[in-house]
Enzyme design. Structure first.
Site, PDB file in Angstrom:
ATOM      1  N   GLU A 221      10.527   1.012   9.988  1.00 42.33           N
ATOM      2  CA  GLU A 221      11.503   2.088   9.787  1.00 42.33           C
ATOM      3  C   GLU A 221      10.751   3.376  10.050  1.00 42.33           C
ATOM      4  OE1 GLU A 221      13.331   5.008   8.593  1.00 42.33           O
ATOM      5  OE2 GLU A 221      13.164   4.278   6.523  1.00 42.33           O
TER       6      GLU A 221
ATOM      7  N   LYS B 271       0.850  -1.187   0.000  1.00 42.73           N
ATOM      8  CA  LYS B 271       0.000   0.000   0.000  1.00 42.73           C
ATOM      9  C   LYS B 271       0.891   1.245   0.000  1.00 42.73           C
ATOM     10  CE  LYS B 271      -1.861   2.649   2.989  1.00 42.73           C
ATOM     11  NZ  LYS B 271      -1.708   3.922   2.261  1.00 42.73           N
TER      12      LYS B 271
ATOM     13  N   CYS C  24      13.624  10.779   6.615  1.00 38.90           N
ATOM     14  CA  CYS C  24      13.594  10.339   8.022  1.00 38.90           C
ATOM     15  C   CYS C  24      14.971  10.426   8.665  1.00 38.90           C
ATOM     16  CB  CYS C  24      13.016   8.939   8.131  1.00 38.90           C
ATOM     17  SG  CYS C  24      13.636   7.846   6.870  1.00 38.90           S
TER      18      CYS C  24
ATOM     19  N   GLU D 211      10.426  15.690  15.199  1.00 39.13           N
ATOM     20  CA  GLU D 211      10.762  15.528  13.791  1.00 39.13           C
ATOM     21  C   GLU D 211       9.877  16.482  12.991  1.00 39.13           C
ATOM     22  OE1 GLU D 211       9.690  11.790  11.978  1.00 39.13           O
ATOM     23  OE2 GLU D 211      11.528  11.832  10.786  1.00 39.13           O
TER      24      GLU D 211
END
Ligand code: ADP
Length: 503
Positions: free
Chosen positions: A282, A208, A316, A413
């Site tokens: 991850e 997906k 990331c 983040e």
């Protein structure tokens, strides 16, 4: 006239003639068409790719995918529900049992090599589509994303017939049907990281893509058809979080591989645990880029820029926390600001653009909110003054100086072109500050002294550590994190291991 003189004259004449000829040849030279003029076929409406064919969703519902650089709709995509997920899982199970797991490794490898070659052949088209749908600069899609996608398929194709050597002295076998959920920052690269090792090891997949960036995954479905991949080995279903959740909840999925935010990762881990699935994650990061006084400062400045402003900071492992040794702080900041002023923000399809569009309105709002919060908390804020396009989602690169470890910008983040800066005096302080985060994905170290680089690297809690460079990726090298950045590795031999059972 002597014979010698006549010969000389004839020679000169021939030379002049050939020069003239060459000149006209050069003038006739045609340049290859510009990359951005590549025509990409985008259908008005896409179904799911299940059992080797595009099928309309059972929900009957569709959603729009837009170009973040101008807000214009690109296509309608299937909004899949649990019945669609079920159909895809059944197709994957059938292909696993009846065909894919029965093939020899070298036969599977041939398909992967074929896919890799088609990706190379269609790389211009894929690069343009990635940029249109995701907003990243064309020079990044062209020079980084798509070449790496091909590399991951080539690399993993090589593993398909060497699985007996994956774990020394042990036999391995595939896990079965793998559910794979990926984010919007590297749409096709994340697909390659997940699909290539899974297939090499003999698994079948239901993937997906992120709802914001599904178009290259659907193009990849066409590539699977072109490569003659057996039906049902790769299935692609589109939709948002609920579709992903239905895949995680499905009882006949043996493994979930997820890349995305830490919050969703935690949710998935809780849900997947209920059905005894294998998991790899991850997740996010808040990586430190550490610049020592003995570093080559100009190169370090380039590395800082590459670390945080690559892909609009939608990375990331972005080097979003800059730690500078106090004695060179003023020099580094002066050079960094000068370099940041040269960053060209604008149309992603323009090959001169360095920083493209923020991926979605929601992400732009998140960046703006966090920056506002950072400004409220204090510390010097500096942003490049530049004229941004009036349409689409754009944000100028910026930095926050003297950030304490507890400030929002230093901890959270941001996933945007926002750099948090602080200083240190000793290597131990740099290590302590770098490790003072819930994450542990990556880090960068800038120093001319090899022993210092090794000492610091050995004490950093980060999955990937770059020395005197940043944001460099390779299919042979494992990628993954510590702490809340996730578990499991992708890339290299380590990236194949999570797709096998060791007998
Ligand atoms: P980001 O913050 O980077 O958008 P997300 O973690 O929200 O990352 O999304 C990453 C991927 O996870 C996307 O494909 C998204 O559709 C999917 N996703 C979001 N929510 C869920 C969920 N509850 N279960 C499974 N997948 C989800």
């Amino acid at each position: 006239m002597t014979k010698k003189k006549t010969q000389k004259k004839t020679k000169e004449k021939t030379k002049a003639k050939s020069q003239k000829k060459n000149k006209s040849k050069t003038l006739k030279f045609n340049y290859a068409p510009a990359l951005e003029s590549t025509k990409v076929e985008i259908l008005e409406k896409y179904g799911n790719f299940i059992g080797g064919e595009f099928v309309a969703p059972k929900t009957g519902k569709y959603f729009d995918t837009v170009n973040p650089a101008d807000g214009k709709k690109l296509a309608s995509l299937a909004l899949s529900g649990s019945a669609d997920v079920d159909l895809a899982v059944k197709a994957a199970r059938k292909a696993f049992k009846s065909e894919w797991s029965q093939l020899t490794g070298s036969e599977r490898g041939k398909f992967l090599f074929r896919i890799a070659r088609i990706i190379q052949e269609r790389s211009r088209e894929l690069a343009v589509l990635e940029t249109l749908d995701g907003g990243k600069p064309i020079k990044e899609s062209r020079d980084v994303d798509i070449p790496l996608v091909a590399q991951h398929f080539f690399y993993n194709a090589g593993w398909a017939d060497k699985l007996d050597y994956l774990v020394p002295g042990k036999k391995v076998k595939p896990i079965g049907v793998c559910g794979q959920i990926i984010p919007w920052n590297f749409p096709m690269l994340m697909l390659a990281w997940k699909i290539a090792p899974a297939l090499a090891a003999g698994n079948t997949v239901v993937l997906k893509p992120a709802e914001q960036t599904s178009l290259t995954a659907l193009k990849f479905a066409e590539i699977c058809q072109e490569a003659g991949l057996p039906k049902g080995v790769v299935n692609i279903i589109t939709g948002a979080g609920e579709t992903g959740a239905a895949l995680v909840d499905h009882k006949d999925v043996n493994k979930i591989a997820f890349t995305g935010s830490t919050d969703i990762g935690k949710l998935i881990a809780r849900n997947a645990g209920k059905t005894n699935k294998k998991l790899t994650m991850e997740l996010g990061g808040k990586s430190a880029n550490i610049v020592f006084a003995d570093a080559a400062i100009d190169q370090a400045v380039e590395g800082i820029v590459a670390g945080i402003f690559f892909n609009q900071g939608h990375v990331c492992c972005a080097g979003s926390r800059l730690l500078i040794e106090e004695s060179v702080k003023d020099l580094v900041i002066k050079k960094l600001k000068a370099r940041m002023k040269q960053i060209r923000v604008g149309a992603p399809l323009d090959k001169n653009t360095d920083l493209g569009a923020i991926n979605s309105k929601e992400q732009l709002k998140k960046i703006r909110d966090l920056v506002k919060q950072g400004q409220k908390e204090g510390g010097e804020f500096w942003q490049v003054e530049t004229v941004l396009p009036t349409r689409g989602n754009f944000f100028a690169p910026c930095l926050f100086m003297d950030q304490s470890g507890s400030s929002t910008i230093a901890r959270e983040e941001v996933f945007g072109p926002v750099l948090s800066v602080s200083t240190f005096r000793t290597p131990d302080e740099a290590i302590a500050k770098a490790n003072d985060t819930n994450y542990g994905l990556a880090a960068g170290i800038w120093s001319e002294k090899g022993s210092k680089v090794h000492m610091v690297a050995s004490k950093l809690k980060a999955g990937i550590i770059w020395a005197n460079t940043y944001n460099k990726f390779d299919a042979t090298s494992p990628f993954g994190g510590f702490k809340e950045s996730g578990y499991g590795r992708e890339g290299g031999r380590h990236g194949v291991l999570p797709y096998v059972e060791v007998e």
